[in-house]
Design an enzyme around this catalytic site. Structure first.
Site, mmCIF file in Angstrom:
data_model
loop_
_atom_site.group_PDB
_atom_site.id
_atom_site.type_symbol
_atom_site.label_atom_id
_atom_site.label_comp_id
_atom_site.label_asym_id
_atom_site.label_seq_id
_atom_site.Cartn_x
_atom_site.Cartn_y
_atom_site.Cartn_z
ATOM 1 C CE LYS A 1 -2.248 -0.174 3.945
ATOM 2 N NZ LYS A 1 -1.604 -1.140 4.675
ATOM 3 N NE ARG B 1 -4.212 -0.249 10.248
ATOM 4 C CZ ARG B 1 -3.147 0.335 9.738
ATOM 5 N NH1 ARG B 1 -3.230 1.547 9.240
ATOM 6 N NH2 ARG B 1 -1.987 -0.289 9.706
ATOM 7 N NE ARG C 1 7.519 -2.408 5.996
ATOM 8 C CZ ARG C 1 6.230 -2.071 6.049
ATOM 9 N NH1 ARG C 1 5.513 -2.004 4.958
ATOM 10 N NH2 ARG C 1 5.671 -1.825 7.205
ATOM 11 N NE ARG D 1 6.450 0.596 10.088
ATOM 12 C CZ ARG D 1 5.268 0.612 9.464
ATOM 13 N NH1 ARG D 1 5.180 1.063 8.234
ATOM 14 N NH2 ARG D 1 4.191 0.163 10.057
ATOM 15 N NE ARG E 1 2.280 -3.548 11.580
ATOM 16 C CZ ARG E 1 3.262 -3.460 10.685
ATOM 17 N NH1 ARG E 1 4.422 -4.051 10.910
ATOM 18 N NH2 ARG E 1 3.081 -2.794 9.584
#
Ligand code: AMP
Length: 219
Positions: free
Chosen positions: A17, A92, A131, A165, A176
């Site tokens: 996204k 969300r 990531r 992160r 998550r």
């Protein structure tokens, strides 16, 4: 009135996204509104809001609907949303979607397009834990799938070092994804029932997915 290019990008964490929202925002010259980026910036700057949400974000839980909606409401007071916007990470939950509807009405803006980037869970996990993010410009890389040209250095702004992160460690990633399943799946159903959900296969390349999204926004 000019056409409004307002779009919501939906997708689980790791679906791409953020990457797509950045590209679409640059391509159409419309703002990229990422509630995650806004909250991380508040945390980094140590603001009142940042202090309130710090722990919740670090644990991969959701910030309250009212708090995050206030952030979005404030952002929508700016003029630049009148041509369009790419919403990334908001709404969300179903209540957030209802509140977005109100914000758009207050702003006399039409309903947003709803674009869902769909990807199987096993791909989401490997994308997230590899990531690397730039804390300065927000660019996103991946240790194996999309490594930066110079180790741990951002290709776009040159910041060093890129880092993982805090909420991209394996346990928090799984948390998550659980939160996505429980909170955001009902949102997909909500938009689907209204006939507004457009599903895009997120397993294609970044370029391919970008082309599909681009055409949906402006055929
Ligand atoms: P993201 O960058 O979209 O993955 O968001 C990172 C974190 O920010 C999430 O795990 C939540 O803790 C918080 N957050 C971002 N957007 C929202 C939202 N719309 N509702 C609640 N919490 C959010």
């Amino acid at each position: 009135m000019k056409k409004n290019l307002g779009s919501i990008l939906l997708g689980a964490p790791g679906s791409g996204k953020g990457t797509q929202a950045k590209r679409l925002s640059a391509y159409f010259s419309i703002p990229h509104i990422s509630t995650g980026d806004i909250l991380r910036s508040e945390i980094q700057r140590g603001t009142e809001l940042g202090k309130r949400v710090q722990e919740i974000v670090a644990e991969g839980k959701l910030v309250s609907n009212s708090l995050v909606t206030e952030v979005v409401r404030k952002r929508f007071q700016e003029k630049d949303v009148e041509r369009g916007y790419v919403l990334d990470g908001f709404p969300r939950t179903v209540p957030q979607a209802a509140m977005l509807g109100q914000i758009l009405e207050e702003r006399t803006l039409p309903d947003s397009l709803v674009l869902f980037i769909d990807l199987p869970e096993r791909l989401l996990v490997s994308r997230l834990i590899g990531r690397l993010s730039c804390s300065q410009c927000g660019a996103v890389f991946h240790k194996e799938l999309n490594p930066p040209k110079k180790e741990l250095t951002c290709d776009l702004c040159g910041a060093h070092p890129l880092s993982q992160r805090k909420d991209d460690d394996k346990d928090t990633v799984l948390k998550r994804l659980d939160v996505f399943e429980s909170e955001t799946t009902p949102l997909l159903k909500f938009y689907s029932k209204k006939g507004r959900l457009q599903k895009i296969d997120g397993s294609f390349s970044v370029e391919e997915v970008f082309k599909i999204l681009r055409k949906k926004i402006s055929p």
